[in-house]
Design a protein around this motif. Sequence first.
Motif, PDB file in Angstrom:
ATOM      1  N   ARG A   6       0.846  -1.188   0.000  1.00 33.22           N
ATOM      2  CA  ARG A   6       0.000   0.000   0.000  1.00 33.22           C
ATOM      3  C   ARG A   6       0.880   1.236   0.000  1.00 33.22           C
ATOM      4  N   THR A   7       0.522   2.258  -0.755  1.00 29.95           N
ATOM      5  CA  THR A   7       1.284   3.497  -0.836  1.00 29.95           C
ATOM      6  C   THR A   7       1.082   4.292   0.448  1.00 29.95           C
ATOM      7  N   PRO A   8       2.142   4.611   1.167  1.00 32.67           N
ATOM      8  CA  PRO A   8       1.988   5.346   2.419  1.00 32.67           C
ATOM      9  C   PRO A   8       1.634   6.810   2.178  1.00 32.67           C
ATOM     10  N   SER A   9       0.795   7.377   3.046  1.00 30.08           N
ATOM     11  CA  SER A   9       0.432   8.783   2.962  1.00 30.08           C
ATOM     12  C   SER A   9       0.606   9.396   4.345  1.00 30.08           C
ATOM     13  N   LEU A  10       1.589  10.258   4.485  1.00 26.18           N
ATOM     14  CA  LEU A  10       1.854  10.901   5.769  1.00 26.18           C
ATOM     15  C   LEU A  10       0.674  11.759   6.207  1.00 26.18           C
ATOM     16  N   SER A  13      -2.152   9.574   7.454  1.00 28.92           N
ATOM     17  CA  SER A  13      -1.728   8.927   8.687  1.00 28.92           C
ATOM     18  C   SER A  13      -1.859   9.875   9.876  1.00 28.92           C
ATOM     19  N   LEU A  14      -1.410  11.121   9.704  1.00 29.25           N
ATOM     20  CA  LEU A  14      -1.531  12.111  10.778  1.00 29.25           C
ATOM     21  C   LEU A  14      -2.985  12.439  11.086  1.00 29.25           C
ATOM     22  N   LYS A  15      -3.790  12.572  10.048  1.00 29.02           N
ATOM     23  CA  LYS A  15      -5.206  12.882  10.238  1.00 29.02           C
ATOM     24  C   LYS A  15      -5.914  11.769  11.017  1.00 29.02           C
ATOM     25  N   THR A  19      -7.460  14.187  14.217  1.00 30.62           N
ATOM     26  CA  THR A  19      -8.854  14.590  14.014  1.00 30.62           C
ATOM     27  C   THR A  19      -9.797  13.391  13.971  1.00 30.62           C
ATOM     28  N   ALA A  20      -9.494  12.419  13.124  1.00 26.92           N
ATOM     29  CA  ALA A  20     -10.377  11.274  12.950  1.00 26.92           C
ATOM     30  C   ALA A  20     -10.504  10.475  14.242  1.00 26.92           C
TER      31      ALA A  20
END
Length: 66
Positions: A6-10, A13-15, A19-20
């Motif tokens: 899976r392509t990582p998304s910083l 990931s932070l969200k 927030t989430a």
Amino acid sequence: MKIGLRTPSLKKSLKARTTARAKRAVKRKLIPGYGRPGMGWLRDPKRAARNAVYQRTTFSVWDLFR
């Protein structure tokens, strides 16, 4: 359907960790059954099946370090 890494998304990931996470905590308190195991299958079985296959056929970057 994707197979493999899976392509990582910083950003995502932070969200998810900030927030989430807070939104999920509120929803768990207000909505009975929210976030309980198996609720996805009751709410939308087609989506739950697709997600189950995706989780089994892909892996995260962090899984490589385990």
